[in-house]
Design an enzyme around this catalytic site. Structure first.
Site, PDB file in Angstrom:
ATOM      1  N   ASP A 169       1.933   6.472  -2.781  1.00  0.00           N
ATOM      2  CA  ASP A 169       1.217   6.841  -1.571  1.00  0.00           C
ATOM      3  C   ASP A 169      -0.016   5.954  -1.602  1.00  0.00           C
ATOM      4  OD1 ASP A 169      -0.698   7.966   0.201  1.00  0.00           O
ATOM      5  OD2 ASP A 169       0.478   9.820   0.228  1.00  0.00           O
ATOM      6  N   HIS A 170      -0.065   4.958  -0.752  1.00  0.00           N
ATOM      7  CA  HIS A 170      -1.101   3.937  -0.947  1.00  0.00           C
ATOM      8  C   HIS A 170      -2.516   4.502  -0.758  1.00  0.00           C
ATOM      9  CE1 HIS A 170      -1.030   3.383   3.457  1.00  0.00           C
ATOM     10  NE2 HIS A 170      -2.179   2.763   3.346  1.00  0.00           N
TER      11      HIS A 170
ATOM     12  N   HIS B  56      -0.368  10.978   3.210  1.00  0.00           N
ATOM     13  CA  HIS B  56      -1.709  10.438   2.965  1.00  0.00           C
ATOM     14  C   HIS B  56      -2.809  11.499   3.084  1.00  0.00           C
ATOM     15  CE1 HIS B  56       0.466   6.812   3.190  1.00  0.00           C
ATOM     16  NE2 HIS B  56       0.376   6.577   4.477  1.00  0.00           N
TER      17      HIS B  56
HETATM   18  C1  BG6 Z   1       1.170   3.841   6.794  1.00  0.00           C
HETATM   19  C2  BG6 Z   1       1.687   4.343   8.118  1.00  0.00           C
HETATM   20  O1  BG6 Z   1       1.728   4.561   5.740  1.00  0.00           O
HETATM   21  O2  BG6 Z   1      -0.245   3.993   6.783  1.00  0.00           O
HETATM   22  C3  BG6 Z   1       1.048   3.589   9.269  1.00  0.00           C
HETATM   23  O3  BG6 Z   1       3.094   4.185   8.162  1.00  0.00           O
HETATM   24  C4  BG6 Z   1      -0.449   3.682   9.172  1.00  0.00           C
HETATM   25  O4  BG6 Z   1       1.500   4.097  10.518  1.00  0.00           O
HETATM   26  C5  BG6 Z   1      -0.916   3.267   7.787  1.00  0.00           C
HETATM   27  O5  BG6 Z   1      -0.997   2.818  10.154  1.00  0.00           O
HETATM   28  C6  BG6 Z   1      -2.384   3.523   7.622  1.00  0.00           C
HETATM   29  O6  BG6 Z   1      -2.815   2.927   6.431  1.00  0.00           O
HETATM   30  P1  BG6 Z   1      -4.290   2.397   6.278  1.00  0.00           P
HETATM   31  O7  BG6 Z   1      -4.373   1.970   4.853  1.00  0.00           O
HETATM   32  O8  BG6 Z   1      -4.432   1.264   7.260  1.00  0.00           O
HETATM   33  O9  BG6 Z   1      -5.163   3.536   6.626  1.00  0.00           O
END
Ligand code: BG6
Length: 523
Positions: free
Chosen positions: A206-207, A269
């Site tokens: 989960d990044h 997230h």
């Molecule tokens: C991804 C989603 O996991 O996270 C995207 O699939 C979203 O829809 C993105 O835009 C958001 O990531 P970050 O790091 O730009 O907040």
């Protein structure tokens, strides 16, 4: 890898020596996809640049498309020139890095391809002097996750590790999102991959957990003595979590039609952010100690009774509008989106965590595409002072204290409080105390994927989600999807509310919080 002198990194000066992973081979399934270009190879290049990869390391891209090693290297070089943190890439460093990049063509579901991959990996590892430690990165369509894991097992590319075993060579598998689309599919996927792998070999990515500011929730709360005593229902009035994006679905209409913002952002997230913000202090900073506490939060989420669902969860979809002065189409006009789509691009909700710490404290969360501003933050709204000495006109200037943890952009933390207005009278004015990462540390934070890939190579699962966490989160989220499904199949189902792109969402979301005498922050 190169003769270049180590890059100075002021943050690390004086720290104990970094842990460097064992020599490793990383195989990326889905190497021709967007994630490989935008995130994975740029992350590996940055790790090389920061001297954080082991001296011996190889990355093997695997996908269906036929391609030579050279062609793959060229493509990855272009990708790094476009997406790496420091770009364009350093030619000398790239030349050394590129010698460790390989490509293998194959399909995800046939044994012969996996047999060929095995042979190729053994050749590469022999030639490069690599001991056979492997990280398999699954960046394929989610429908292939279980098949790839099964084939890894059948072909002998991975062997199941006993939970306490310390094997001489490791085999770990990173699995991208989405991990299932509801509770049933997540459970099935867990069961399928557990047939081949033990939980400690599985790294569900989960990044958001790779973001510095998300990890800082742990440091902020547990490395400081002054916040934890007020971090509970005696002092906190409510909590607001915002995940607002200005982008639309960015050419991913087909995917979004199956997902919606609740699956795309909230289940994973934002619930990870909530669990870090709301959890109890873990007994130690070990993977399972931290994840046990996060799990308790997810399990303590109070189910919303179906009769109250519409009052607690609001969804909507963006219509045409303008963002940052640019006209943008509505969701239904996006490529690969049905003109009658009922998929939500906005969700706002109110929920409770049934624990001693949070009993009675409402959490308001919203997440959406095409908002006027990009901001991800968690804001703790404290209760008013118990006995206000400042009445009348001054009373109106007094605002409750808000501690806002800005995850992105403008990463930092701010605290609002009332201050005496300079002058002869006892007037009160709201002011803000600010901490900004950029100003305090003056270095660019690493990309989330850099940290997470490195942690996987090091065998540290703290920042990866465990099977039970994913299932607990889906348990709660799937009830909402089920309610929506029933609602939209009922005769006379109300139309999905819209909001013009570039606005803060539908009126119903304002009412959701206004009904409690509160309002959304305008971050
Ligand atoms: C991804 C989603 O996991 O996270 C995207 O699939 C979203 O829809 C993105 O835009 C958001 O990531 P970050 O790091 O730009 O907040």
């Amino acid at each position: 890898m190169t003769a270049e002198a180590p890059l100075p990194n002021p943050l690390r000066e004086g720290l104990e020596q970094e842990r460097i992973p064992e020599p490793t081979t990383m195989v990326i399934f889905g190497a021709s996809g967007d994630l490989t270009k935008r995130k994975l190879l740029p992350a590996l290049y940055s790790l090389t640049r920061e001297r954080l990869l082991p001296a011996r390391f190889a990355v093997v891209g695997y996908a269906r498309k036929p391609m030579t090693d050279e062609a793959f290297r060229d493509e990855m070089r272009k990708a790094c020139d476009e997406f790496a943190r420091r770009r364009p890439v350093d030619p000398e460093l790239w030349a050394a890095f590129a010698r460790n990049i390989f490509y293998q063509e194959g399909s995800y579901d046939d044994a012969a391809s996996f047999g060929a991959l095995k042979k190729r990996l053994e050749e590469i590892e022999r030639a490069q002097g690599l001991p056979g430690n492997r990280v398999y990165y699954l960046s394929t369509p989610p429908s292939s996750f279980a098949t790839v894991v099964k084939n890894l097992g059948v072909s002998g590319l991975v062997e199941r590790e006993a939970p306490e075993a310390k094997p001489s060579r490791f085999a770990r598998v990173i699995i991208e999102k989405p991990f299932g689309v509801d509770l049933g599919t997540a459970r099935r996927l867990n069961a399928d991959i557990h047939e081949t792998l033990s939980e400690k070999q599985i790294y569900r990515i989960d990044h958001y957990l790779g973001k510095e500011t998300v990890q800082n929730l742990l440091v902020f709360r547990f490395a400081n003595g002054i916040f934890e005593p007020v971090w509970n229902n005696r002092y906190v009035d409510h909590v607001q979590i915002t995940g607002a994006e200005t982008v639309g679905v960015e050419g991913r209409g087909g995917y979004f039609e199956q997902a919606g913002i609740l699956r795309d952002m909230v289940q994973n997230h934002l619930f990870q952010v909530v669990s870090l913000a709301a959890m109890e202090p873990p007994v130690e900073l070990a993977p399972d100690a931290v994840r046990d506490e996060k799990l308790k939060v997810l399990k303590a989420l109070r189910p919303i009774p179906p009769a109250e669902m519409d009052a607690h969860v609001v969804r909507a979809q963006y219509a045409a509008g303008s963002v940052a002065g640019r006209k943008v189409p509505g969701y239904r006009e996006e490529p690969a989106v049905s003109p009658t789509s009922q998929i939500e691009t906005y969700v706002a909700m109110k929920f409770f965590i049934d624990s001693w710490r949070w009993a009675g404290v409402p959490f308001y969360l919203r997440s959406a595409k095409r908002m006027p501003k990009r901001v991800t933050e968690i804001a703790i709204h404290f209760k008013e002072a118990p006995n206000l000495l400042f009445g009348g006109r001054r009373r109106n200037a007094i605002r409750p204290n808000i501690l806002a943890i800005r995850i992105q952009p403008d990463e930092g933390i701010s605290l609002n409080f009332g201050s005496k207005l300079p002058g002869p009278a006892m007037e009160v004015a709201p002011v803000t105390m600010e901490f900004r990462y950029g100003a305090s540390f003056g270095v660019e934070p690493p990309e989330a994927y850099e940290r997470l890939i490195l942690d996987c190579m090091l065998g540290d699962e703290t920042l990866f989600t465990r099977a039970d966490e994913v299932e607990a989160s889906w348990t709660w989220i799937s009830r909402i999807h089920q309610h929506w499904a029933e609602q939209s199949s009922a005769p006379g189902a109300p139309p999905l509310p819209g909001y013009p792109a570039g606005t803060w969402g539908p009126e119903a979301a304002e009412q959701l919080i206004a009904a409690d005498g509160r309002r959304w922050r305008r971050p």
